[in-house]
Motif scaffolding. Structure first.
Motif, PDB file in Angstrom:
ATOM      1  N   PHE A 100      91.016 122.505  58.123  1.00  0.00           N
ATOM      2  CA  PHE A 100      89.931 122.771  59.060  1.00  0.00           C
ATOM      3  C   PHE A 100      90.197 122.081  60.397  1.00  0.00           C
ATOM      4  O   PHE A 100      90.056 122.687  61.460  1.00  0.00           O
ATOM      5  CB  PHE A 100      88.597 122.307  58.474  1.00  0.00           C
ATOM      6  CG  PHE A 100      87.438 122.473  59.393  1.00  0.00           C
ATOM      7  CD1 PHE A 100      86.916 123.740  59.635  1.00  0.00           C
ATOM      8  CD2 PHE A 100      86.880 121.380  60.028  1.00  0.00           C
ATOM      9  CE1 PHE A 100      85.837 123.908  60.492  1.00  0.00           C
ATOM     10  CE2 PHE A 100      85.809 121.539  60.895  1.00  0.00           C
ATOM     11  CZ  PHE A 100      85.290 122.801  61.124  1.00  0.00           C
ATOM     12  N   GLU A 101      90.592 120.806  60.336  1.00  0.00           N
ATOM     13  CA  GLU A 101      90.866 120.069  61.565  1.00  0.00           C
ATOM     14  C   GLU A 101      92.047 120.671  62.318  1.00  0.00           C
ATOM     15  O   GLU A 101      92.034 120.748  63.549  1.00  0.00           O
ATOM     16  CB  GLU A 101      91.117 118.593  61.250  1.00  0.00           C
ATOM     17  CG  GLU A 101      89.859 117.859  60.831  1.00  0.00           C
ATOM     18  CD  GLU A 101      90.110 116.404  60.481  1.00  0.00           C
ATOM     19  OE1 GLU A 101      91.138 115.855  60.915  1.00  0.00           O
ATOM     20  OE2 GLU A 101      89.268 115.824  59.778  1.00  0.00           O
ATOM     21  N   LEU A 102      93.059 121.126  61.593  1.00  0.00           N
ATOM     22  CA  LEU A 102      94.213 121.757  62.226  1.00  0.00           C
ATOM     23  C   LEU A 102      93.791 123.043  62.933  1.00  0.00           C
ATOM     24  O   LEU A 102      94.196 123.299  64.070  1.00  0.00           O
ATOM     25  CB  LEU A 102      95.299 122.049  61.189  1.00  0.00           C
ATOM     26  CG  LEU A 102      96.568 122.715  61.715  1.00  0.00           C
ATOM     27  CD1 LEU A 102      97.249 121.838  62.758  1.00  0.00           C
ATOM     28  CD2 LEU A 102      97.516 123.033  60.571  1.00  0.00           C
ATOM     29  N   GLU A 103      92.958 123.834  62.285  1.00  0.00           N
ATOM     30  CA  GLU A 103      92.473 125.073  62.909  1.00  0.00           C
ATOM     31  C   GLU A 103      91.641 124.762  64.154  1.00  0.00           C
ATOM     32  O   GLU A 103      91.756 125.455  65.164  1.00  0.00           O
ATOM     33  CB  GLU A 103      91.653 125.902  61.913  1.00  0.00           C
ATOM     34  CG  GLU A 103      92.483 126.550  60.827  1.00  0.00           C
ATOM     35  CD  GLU A 103      93.571 127.459  61.376  1.00  0.00           C
ATOM     36  OE1 GLU A 103      93.296 128.257  62.297  1.00  0.00           O
ATOM     37  OE2 GLU A 103      94.714 127.362  60.890  1.00  0.00           O
ATOM     38  N   MET A 104      90.814 123.730  64.076  1.00  0.00           N
ATOM     39  CA  MET A 104      90.013 123.344  65.239  1.00  0.00           C
ATOM     40  C   MET A 104      90.914 122.901  66.391  1.00  0.00           C
ATOM     41  O   MET A 104      90.683 123.257  67.546  1.00  0.00           O
ATOM     42  CB  MET A 104      89.032 122.217  64.874  1.00  0.00           C
ATOM     43  CG  MET A 104      87.935 122.647  63.912  1.00  0.00           C
ATOM     44  SD  MET A 104      86.912 123.974  64.550  1.00  0.00           S
ATOM     45  CE  MET A 104      86.039 123.123  65.828  1.00  0.00           C
ATOM     46  N   LEU A 105      91.947 122.128  66.083  1.00  0.00           N
ATOM     47  CA  LEU A 105      92.884 121.695  67.125  1.00  0.00           C
ATOM     48  C   LEU A 105      93.629 122.879  67.722  1.00  0.00           C
ATOM     49  O   LEU A 105      93.859 122.924  68.942  1.00  0.00           O
ATOM     50  CB  LEU A 105      93.878 120.677  66.552  1.00  0.00           C
ATOM     51  CG  LEU A 105      93.335 119.282  66.303  1.00  0.00           C
ATOM     52  CD1 LEU A 105      94.379 118.423  65.592  1.00  0.00           C
ATOM     53  CD2 LEU A 105      92.919 118.626  67.609  1.00  0.00           C
ATOM     54  N   LYS A 106      94.003 123.836  66.893  1.00  0.00           N
ATOM     55  CA  LYS A 106      94.682 125.036  67.400  1.00  0.00           C
ATOM     56  C   LYS A 106      93.773 125.802  68.359  1.00  0.00           C
ATOM     57  O   LYS A 106      94.215 126.247  69.421  1.00  0.00           O
ATOM     58  CB  LYS A 106      95.099 125.949  66.243  1.00  0.00           C
ATOM     59  CG  LYS A 106      96.316 125.468  65.494  1.00  0.00           C
ATOM     60  CD  LYS A 106      96.658 126.448  64.373  1.00  0.00           C
ATOM     61  CE  LYS A 106      97.854 126.002  63.567  1.00  0.00           C
ATOM     62  NZ  LYS A 106      98.145 126.931  62.458  1.00  0.00           N
ATOM     63  N   MET A 107      92.504 125.950  67.968  1.00  0.00           N
ATOM     64  CA  MET A 107      91.558 126.663  68.830  1.00  0.00           C
ATOM     65  C   MET A 107      91.345 125.910  70.139  1.00  0.00           C
ATOM     66  O   MET A 107      91.309 126.510  71.220  1.00  0.00           O
ATOM     67  CB  MET A 107      90.222 126.860  68.112  1.00  0.00           C
ATOM     68  CG  MET A 107      90.280 127.890  67.017  1.00  0.00           C
ATOM     69  SD  MET A 107      88.793 128.051  65.986  1.00  0.00           S
ATOM     70  CE  MET A 107      87.460 127.783  67.082  1.00  0.00           C
ATOM     71  N   GLU A 108      91.235 124.592  70.046  1.00  0.00           N
ATOM     72  CA  GLU A 108      91.050 123.777  71.245  1.00  0.00           C
ATOM     73  C   GLU A 108      92.276 123.880  72.149  1.00  0.00           C
ATOM     74  O   GLU A 108      92.153 124.012  73.372  1.00  0.00           O
ATOM     75  CB  GLU A 108      90.806 122.322  70.836  1.00  0.00           C
ATOM     76  CG  GLU A 108      90.433 121.427  71.988  1.00  0.00           C
ATOM     77  CD  GLU A 108      90.135 120.009  71.533  1.00  0.00           C
ATOM     78  OE1 GLU A 108      90.395 119.096  72.325  1.00  0.00           O
ATOM     79  OE2 GLU A 108      89.651 119.816  70.402  1.00  0.00           O
TER      80      GLU A 108
END
Length: 87
Positions: free
Chosen positions: A39-47
């Motif tokens: 989840f955190e990786l996906e959030m960082l990718k989106m950011e």
């Protein structure tokens, strides 16, 4: 003797149950950790994607702002010229 055998049997059962619960807990903890990391990786990718998009827009926004400033400077100079021409 029977009491010792009974206690030994209960101890063995409790040990088996404990080991099973440890396995379940370890599996749950790993899954939870992996889910949080994903989840955190996906959030960082989106950011990151948003930041890169903003960076690509930045030069265009600077050019637009510069054009507006240039227009305002010209308008101000024109206004000053018309004022001095009236006096």
């Amino acid at each position: 003797m029977k009491k010792i055998e009974k206690l030994t049997s209960r101890l063995h059962n409790m040990t088996c149950e404990r080991n099973e619960l440890r396995g379940i807990l370890a599996n749950y903890t790993n899954k939870d950790l992996n889910n949080r990391l994903n989840f955190e990786l996906e959030m960082l990718k989106m950011e990151h994607k948003q930041v890169m998009s903003d960076l690509q827009k930045f030069p265009i926004e600077i050019i637009d702002a510069l054009d507006k400033c240039t227009g305002l400077i010209e308008e101000t100079e024109s206004f000053r010229s018309s004022e001095t021409g009236l006096s």
